[in-house]
Design a protein around this motif. Structure first.
Motif, PDB file in Angstrom:
ATOM      1  N   SER A   4      30.444   5.541  10.416  1.00 58.49           N
ATOM      2  CA  SER A   4      29.035   5.179   9.426  1.00 58.49           C
ATOM      3  C   SER A   4      28.197   4.023  10.189  1.00 58.49           C
ATOM      4  O   SER A   4      28.607   3.173  10.579  1.00 58.49           O
ATOM      5  CB  SER A   4      29.587   4.351   8.239  1.00 58.49           C
ATOM      6  OG  SER A   4      30.315   5.292   7.418  1.00 58.49           O
ATOM      7  N   THR A   5      27.165   4.222   9.951  1.00 61.80           N
ATOM      8  CA  THR A   5      25.857   3.388  10.877  1.00 61.80           C
ATOM      9  C   THR A   5      24.842   2.982   9.838  1.00 61.80           C
ATOM     10  O   THR A   5      24.927   3.605   8.633  1.00 61.80           O
ATOM     11  CB  THR A   5      25.308   3.940  12.228  1.00 61.80           C
ATOM     12  OG1 THR A   5      24.542   5.152  11.737  1.00 61.80           O
ATOM     13  CG2 THR A   5      26.488   4.557  13.119  1.00 61.80           C
ATOM     14  N   ARG A   6      24.124   2.235  10.467  1.00 66.89           N
ATOM     15  CA  ARG A   6      22.757   1.653   9.489  1.00 66.89           C
ATOM     16  C   ARG A   6      21.498   2.060  10.250  1.00 66.89           C
ATOM     17  O   ARG A   6      21.512   1.991  11.506  1.00 66.89           O
ATOM     18  CB  ARG A   6      22.734   0.335   9.218  1.00 66.89           C
ATOM     19  CG  ARG A   6      21.478  -0.413   8.672  1.00 66.89           C
ATOM     20  CD  ARG A   6      21.635  -1.763   8.380  1.00 66.89           C
ATOM     21  NE  ARG A   6      22.372  -2.363   9.136  1.00 66.89           N
ATOM     22  CZ  ARG A   6      21.911  -3.250  10.243  1.00 66.89           C
ATOM     23  NH1 ARG A   6      20.644  -3.163  10.315  1.00 66.89           N
ATOM     24  NH2 ARG A   6      22.426  -3.672  11.065  1.00 66.89           N
ATOM     25  N   TRP A   7      20.655   2.764   9.693  1.00 66.92           N
ATOM     26  CA  TRP A   7      19.204   2.922  10.092  1.00 66.92           C
ATOM     27  C   TRP A   7      18.242   2.777   9.249  1.00 66.92           C
ATOM     28  O   TRP A   7      18.349   3.462   8.153  1.00 66.92           O
ATOM     29  CB  TRP A   7      19.225   4.575  10.793  1.00 66.92           C
ATOM     30  CG  TRP A   7      17.786   4.694  11.229  1.00 66.92           C
ATOM     31  CD1 TRP A   7      17.530   4.598  12.591  1.00 66.92           C
ATOM     32  CD2 TRP A   7      16.957   5.832  10.756  1.00 66.92           C
ATOM     33  NE1 TRP A   7      16.274   5.060  12.741  1.00 66.92           N
ATOM     34  CE2 TRP A   7      15.980   5.647  11.558  1.00 66.92           C
ATOM     35  CE3 TRP A   7      16.786   6.508   9.617  1.00 66.92           C
ATOM     36  CZ2 TRP A   7      14.575   6.449  11.270  1.00 66.92           C
ATOM     37  CZ3 TRP A   7      15.656   7.217   9.148  1.00 66.92           C
ATOM     38  CH2 TRP A   7      14.557   7.097  10.149  1.00 66.92           C
ATOM     39  N   HIS A   8      17.440   1.767   9.518  1.00 60.76           N
ATOM     40  CA  HIS A   8      16.576   1.384   8.317  1.00 60.76           C
ATOM     41  C   HIS A   8      17.405   1.109   7.054  1.00 60.76           C
ATOM     42  O   HIS A   8      18.681   0.584   7.364  1.00 60.76           O
ATOM     43  CB  HIS A   8      15.686   2.315   7.756  1.00 60.76           C
ATOM     44  CG  HIS A   8      14.683   2.444   9.355  1.00 60.76           C
ATOM     45  ND1 HIS A   8      13.568   1.274   9.383  1.00 60.76           N
ATOM     46  CD2 HIS A   8      14.521   3.171  10.290  1.00 60.76           C
ATOM     47  CE1 HIS A   8      12.951   1.841  10.686  1.00 60.76           C
ATOM     48  NE2 HIS A   8      13.589   2.767  10.918  1.00 60.76           N
ATOM     49  N   MET A  63      23.034   2.434  14.882  1.00 58.18           N
ATOM     50  CA  MET A  63      23.397   3.725  15.453  1.00 58.18           C
ATOM     51  C   MET A  63      23.594   3.516  16.920  1.00 58.18           C
ATOM     52  O   MET A  63      24.615   4.376  17.664  1.00 58.18           O
ATOM     53  CB  MET A  63      22.116   4.683  15.311  1.00 58.18           C
ATOM     54  CG  MET A  63      21.960   5.096  14.011  1.00 58.18           C
ATOM     55  SD  MET A  63      21.021   6.819  14.020  1.00 58.18           S
ATOM     56  CE  MET A  63      19.406   6.277  14.922  1.00 58.18           C
ATOM     57  N   ALA A  64      22.871   2.763  17.793  1.00 53.00           N
ATOM     58  CA  ALA A  64      22.725   2.769  19.067  1.00 53.00           C
ATOM     59  C   ALA A  64      24.271   2.261  19.558  1.00 53.00           C
ATOM     60  O   ALA A  64      24.803   2.577  20.521  1.00 53.00           O
ATOM     61  CB  ALA A  64      21.854   1.963  19.812  1.00 53.00           C
ATOM     62  N   THR A  65      24.938   1.134  18.883  1.00 54.65           N
ATOM     63  CA  THR A  65      26.232   0.820  19.266  1.00 54.65           C
ATOM     64  C   THR A  65      27.185   1.658  18.947  1.00 54.65           C
ATOM     65  O   THR A  65      28.060   2.035  19.779  1.00 54.65           O
ATOM     66  CB  THR A  65      26.398  -0.343  18.225  1.00 54.65           C
ATOM     67  OG1 THR A  65      25.235  -1.146  17.973  1.00 54.65           O
ATOM     68  CG2 THR A  65      27.653  -1.314  18.607  1.00 54.65           C
ATOM     69  N   ALA A  66      27.170   2.620  17.962  1.00 57.23           N
ATOM     70  CA  ALA A  66      28.315   3.633  17.654  1.00 57.23           C
ATOM     71  C   ALA A  66      28.253   4.485  18.674  1.00 57.23           C
ATOM     72  O   ALA A  66      29.121   4.979  19.307  1.00 57.23           O
ATOM     73  CB  ALA A  66      28.117   3.868  16.153  1.00 57.23           C
ATOM     74  N   VAL A 107      15.764  11.906  13.577  1.00 53.85           N
ATOM     75  CA  VAL A 107      16.295  12.760  14.771  1.00 53.85           C
ATOM     76  C   VAL A 107      15.870  12.347  16.176  1.00 53.85           C
ATOM     77  O   VAL A 107      16.582  12.115  17.133  1.00 53.85           O
ATOM     78  CB  VAL A 107      16.062  14.271  14.513  1.00 53.85           C
ATOM     79  CG1 VAL A 107      16.181  14.974  16.118  1.00 53.85           C
ATOM     80  CG2 VAL A 107      16.653  14.841  13.432  1.00 53.85           C
ATOM     81  N   ARG A 108      14.286  11.959  16.278  1.00 50.26           N
ATOM     82  CA  ARG A 108      13.773  11.385  17.326  1.00 50.26           C
ATOM     83  C   ARG A 108      14.713  10.242  17.627  1.00 50.26           C
ATOM     84  O   ARG A 108      14.956   9.847  18.856  1.00 50.26           O
ATOM     85  CB  ARG A 108      12.715  11.267  17.190  1.00 50.26           C
ATOM     86  CG  ARG A 108      11.560  11.040  18.287  1.00 50.26           C
ATOM     87  CD  ARG A 108      10.173  11.435  18.043  1.00 50.26           C
ATOM     88  NE  ARG A 108       9.655  10.122  17.167  1.00 50.26           N
ATOM     89  CZ  ARG A 108       8.961  10.693  16.077  1.00 50.26           C
ATOM     90  NH1 ARG A 108       8.567  11.739  15.682  1.00 50.26           N
ATOM     91  NH2 ARG A 108       8.377   9.671  15.157  1.00 50.26           N
ATOM     92  N   GLU A 109      14.772   9.059  16.916  1.00 51.45           N
ATOM     93  CA  GLU A 109      15.093   7.750  17.167  1.00 51.45           C
ATOM     94  C   GLU A 109      16.914   8.113  17.572  1.00 51.45           C
ATOM     95  O   GLU A 109      17.511   6.995  18.338  1.00 51.45           O
ATOM     96  CB  GLU A 109      15.169   6.805  16.084  1.00 51.45           C
ATOM     97  CG  GLU A 109      13.532   6.620  15.888  1.00 51.45           C
ATOM     98  CD  GLU A 109      13.193   5.370  14.829  1.00 51.45           C
ATOM     99  OE1 GLU A 109      13.977   4.727  14.591  1.00 51.45           O
ATOM    100  OE2 GLU A 109      12.133   5.393  14.787  1.00 51.45           O
ATOM    101  N   PHE A 110      17.412   9.234  16.663  1.00 51.70           N
ATOM    102  CA  PHE A 110      18.930   9.168  17.419  1.00 51.70           C
ATOM    103  C   PHE A 110      19.033   9.687  18.780  1.00 51.70           C
ATOM    104  O   PHE A 110      19.747   9.183  19.534  1.00 51.70           O
ATOM    105  CB  PHE A 110      19.343  10.145  16.472  1.00 51.70           C
ATOM    106  CG  PHE A 110      20.842  10.798  16.944  1.00 51.70           C
ATOM    107  CD1 PHE A 110      21.994   9.935  16.481  1.00 51.70           C
ATOM    108  CD2 PHE A 110      21.036  11.884  17.337  1.00 51.70           C
ATOM    109  CE1 PHE A 110      23.117  10.203  17.037  1.00 51.70           C
ATOM    110  CE2 PHE A 110      22.407  12.258  17.865  1.00 51.70           C
ATOM    111  CZ  PHE A 110      23.463  11.287  17.622  1.00 51.70           C
TER     112      PHE A 110
END
Ligand code: AMP
Ligand code: MN
Ligand code: MN
Ligand code: MN
Length: 312
Positions: free
Chosen positions: A98-102, A204-207, A237-240
């Motif tokens: 589980s992660t956070r995006w906005h 997300m980037a940390t995970a 999707v782009r930011e992932f």
């Protein structure tokens, strides 16, 4: 057996996989029945790892990933059970993080991780603490809203497993607060509802970094399941991808053809590999291991992303 890797690769630096691979072990053809997203009683699934394996074998799944929420606790039992089979399937070690995006809870499925990776285990321990904090807060909010005892009820359903909203949903449905889990989400647990706790997950980037360090592939889970507008879905999707993600789920257990085509196009556009998974939690009328997981032609599949370390 060897994984076929003869399609052109999506763009992107894959140096994080260097030296992480041992050997290939699965020959995956167009006809291989693959299901790379499933849950056991180690998280909010209802089958034990052994029963899940047994069911997957029964359903003809040949390549299975167990991807419990923020835990790898079910994997040892699954491997032990699989090893005892005369015709074992190819079992991929996974976890759904589980992660956070906005303001959104975004799930990232990690595939073919080293489940003993120390850094990963420390990270998952922290996720467990965050889950516990959130679960207590959900319980407190429900209590304020006139539903006492929900934390204890959800905990009883979860046993030792890390608590998920799925446990709360089951408990509240069983107690008659709504007809089923989906309605519980609509009424109590979804974003902005009484029992919703604004998420406190990491970035997300940390995970993704933790997944890569553990030798795994980072897959954006059920991208169409976050109720995002088309514009925000594209952005996610782009930011992932920018955050280092490798793949996204394109083929889901329950989806329209339009959804599948749209996700496939997004994967191609963003240079991401495509993945396939039912997100199975329990035997039900609509969702089954390996069911409806038709893979369209023309996509690069997640098993082509690197040489996997799976053995049988
Ligand atoms: P959590 O990881 O604790 O936020 O819980 C997410 C889990 O809740 C998902 O993996 C599902 O098992 C379950 N869930 C999420 N949305 C729904 C829904 N609309 N209906 C039923 N179960 C849901
Ligand atoms: Mn779940
Ligand atoms: Mn999920
Ligand atoms: Mn899932």
């Amino acid at each position: 057996m060897q994984i076929s890797a003869n399609l052109p690769s999506p763009s992107g630096d894959k140096s994080h996989f260097a030296n992480k691979t041992k050997y290939n072990s699965a020959m995956i053809t167009e006809n291989t029945l693959a299901d790379l997203h499933s849950h056991t009683t180690a998280s909010d699934g209802q089958l034990t790892p052994s029963l899940l394996l047994e069911r997957a074998l029964e359903k003809g799944v040949e390549l299975l990933a167990i991807t419990d929420h923020d835990t790898v606790a079910g994997l040892d039992e699954a491997h032990a059970f699989n090893a005892g089979q005369s015709a074992p399937l190819t079992l991929v070690d996974g976890v759904e993080i589980s992660t956070r995006w906005h303001a959104y809870d975004i799930h990232i499925v990690a595939l073919d991780i080293d489940r003993h990776d120390e850094n990963l285990l420390v990270f998952l321990e922290r996720q467990r603490e965050l889950r516990e904090e959130r679960a207590r807060e959900i319980g407190a909010r429900l209590e304020k809203a006139g539903i006492p005892g929900a934390y204890e009820g959800a905990r009883a359903l979860a046993g030792d497993a890390a608590l998920s909203r799925g446990h709360y949903a089951r408990f509240l449905a069983e107690q008659g607060h709504a007809p089923d889990s989906a309605s519980v989400f609509k009424k109590f647990l979804g974003r902005g509802k009484t029992g919703y706790v604004p998420n406190n997950w990491g970035e997300m980037a940390t995970a993704i970094e933790v997944i890569h360090n553990a030798g795994g592939v980072a897959v954006l889970a059920h991208p169409s399941g976050y109720q995002l507008s088309a514009k925000w879905l594209k952005r996610l999707v782009r930011e992932f991808k920018v955050a280092g993600g490798d793949a996204m789920e394109v083929v889901l257990g329950q989806q329209t053809t339009d959804d599948r085509n749209n996700l496939g196009a997004l994967a191609t556009l963003n240079g991401l590999y495509a993945s396939v998974g039912s997100d199975f939690h329990f035997p039900g009328r609509w969702l089954e291991l390996g069911k409806n997981l038709y893979r369209p032609q023309g996509l690069n599949w997640v098993w082509q992303c690197k040489q996997w370390t799976i053995t049988k």
